[in-house]
Write an enzyme that holds these catalytic residues in place. Sequence first.
Site, PDB file in Angstrom:
ATOM      1  CB  CYS A 171       3.450   5.410  -9.917  1.00 29.88           C
ATOM      2  SG  CYS A 171       3.049   4.360 -11.332  1.00 29.88           S
ATOM      3  CG  ASN A 191      -6.350   2.620 -11.445  1.00 27.50           C
ATOM      4  OD1 ASN A 191      -6.497   1.472 -11.774  1.00 27.50           O
ATOM      5  ND2 ASN A 191      -5.041   3.134 -11.758  1.00 27.50           N
TER       6      ASN A 191
HETATM    7  N1  PLP Z   1      -5.927   0.621  -6.347  1.00 26.36           N
HETATM    8  C1  PLP Z   1      -6.535   1.560  -7.121  1.00 26.36           C
HETATM    9  C2  PLP Z   1      -7.519   1.097  -8.212  1.00 26.36           C
HETATM   10  C3  PLP Z   1      -6.054   2.796  -7.135  1.00 26.36           C
HETATM   11  O1  PLP Z   1      -6.488   3.567  -8.096  1.00 26.36           O
HETATM   12  C4  PLP Z   1      -4.940   3.097  -6.311  1.00 26.36           C
HETATM   13  C5  PLP Z   1      -4.594   4.516  -6.467  1.00 26.36           C
HETATM   14  O2  PLP Z   1      -4.520   5.496  -7.147  1.00 26.36           O
HETATM   15  C6  PLP Z   1      -4.524   1.946  -5.700  1.00 26.36           C
HETATM   16  C7  PLP Z   1      -4.905   1.005  -5.719  1.00 26.36           C
HETATM   17  C8  PLP Z   1      -3.314   2.596  -4.399  1.00 26.36           C
HETATM   18  O3  PLP Z   1      -4.020   3.143  -3.376  1.00 26.36           O
HETATM   19  P1  PLP Z   1      -2.932   4.083  -2.286  1.00 26.36           P
HETATM   20  O4  PLP Z   1      -2.708   5.585  -2.814  1.00 26.36           O
HETATM   21  O5  PLP Z   1      -3.940   4.181  -1.118  1.00 26.36           O
HETATM   22  O6  PLP Z   1      -1.900   3.254  -2.053  1.00 26.36           O
END
Ligand code: PLP
Length: 359
Positions: free
Chosen positions: A307, A134
């Site tokens: 976050c 991400n």
């Molecule tokens: N995993 C990845 C790779 C992410 O980029 C994100 C959110 O940015 C998440 C998990 C968490 O997602 P959520 O916002 O639906 O909790």
Amino acid sequence: MSEDSALKLLNYMTTPLNSSSVHFYGRAARQILEDAREKIAESLGIKLGREQYKIIFTSSATEANNLVISNFADGVVLYSAVEHLSLIEAAKRNLNSYEIKVSETGELDLEMLEDKLQKYNEKKILISVMAANNETGIIQNLEPVLELARKYGAFLHSDIVQAFGKIKFNVRENDLDFASICSHKIGGLSGIGALIVKDNIQVFPTLVGGGQERGERAGTEFVVAAFSFGNEAANIANNIDSNSNHLQELRDFLEAEISSSDRSYIVGKDVKRLPNTSLIAMKGVDSDLQLIKFDEAKIAVSNGSACSSGKVKKSHVLEAMGFNEDISKSVIRVSLGKNNTKEDIYKFVEVWKSIESKI
Ligand code: PLP
């Protein structure tokens, strides 16, 4: 979203849609939910049902990641050092969890993974490696990871939140046992995610109560968001090539424009990355300052791994990749969306260069 879908969505928002109710509203809700499940399945290259996969709706990908990890509380979890914090923090609760290193270009250390697999061969093991990161957009090659998982009888989970919708990704072809996704990263409503699971794997719920989602995740499903999730998934399935090409063209243009500066450094420039992501350092310029300047120009970029609003921590991803503070303190992340245009990129480059020129 088409006008027709938008009208439906508005209508659903004012309808009591509880898919567990037996009355006509409840039956309509069930239909919407199952249609969404089908659309999501199709966009991931899986079928729902025996010998294939099931989709367990959750509130988010965070919950999906936590749910899969909690199912290995009595086993061993091996996860890559660049996972999303929702995976890492959940894994750290497990006494038997181990972080697997990555290289400077984000590739998983397969030797270290195999060492751990050998060491804990007797136990139930989950390997968790995200499909695309991400922060950097770097795409992980899951093939050798899958090979190792099969060789040692381990389960394989992938957080495919970022890959979903940006590149073609087929859960079945990657033979994943588990995958996590969420709606808002593909343009749908926030508040819904899902854990994709091979149908023959029984999931032990962390949320218990009304027995929704076949007893694997209790709590009334967010039907309106599921509608939006399914809708966007269907769009992805139809337009992935043109969206990807459009994003990559813009991203490459942006990077080419700023690459001539000695101050610029693009993380992972020479490795496979998502078409929409660019993690750019302006060496010697604090990312907070850059952020303020972009914000003033009404350009939304982020720094670090934000976050929640206003809370920016040092990036564990860049640290794991071995970058020093020179880079990690001066990076901003640009995530392009399908509605961005070349005009937006011109504007970004102009602001980037004006910040640089004032140093
Ligand atoms: N995993 C990845 C790779 C992410 O980029 C994100 C959110 O940015 C998440 C998990 C968490 O997602 P959520 O916002 O639906 O909790």
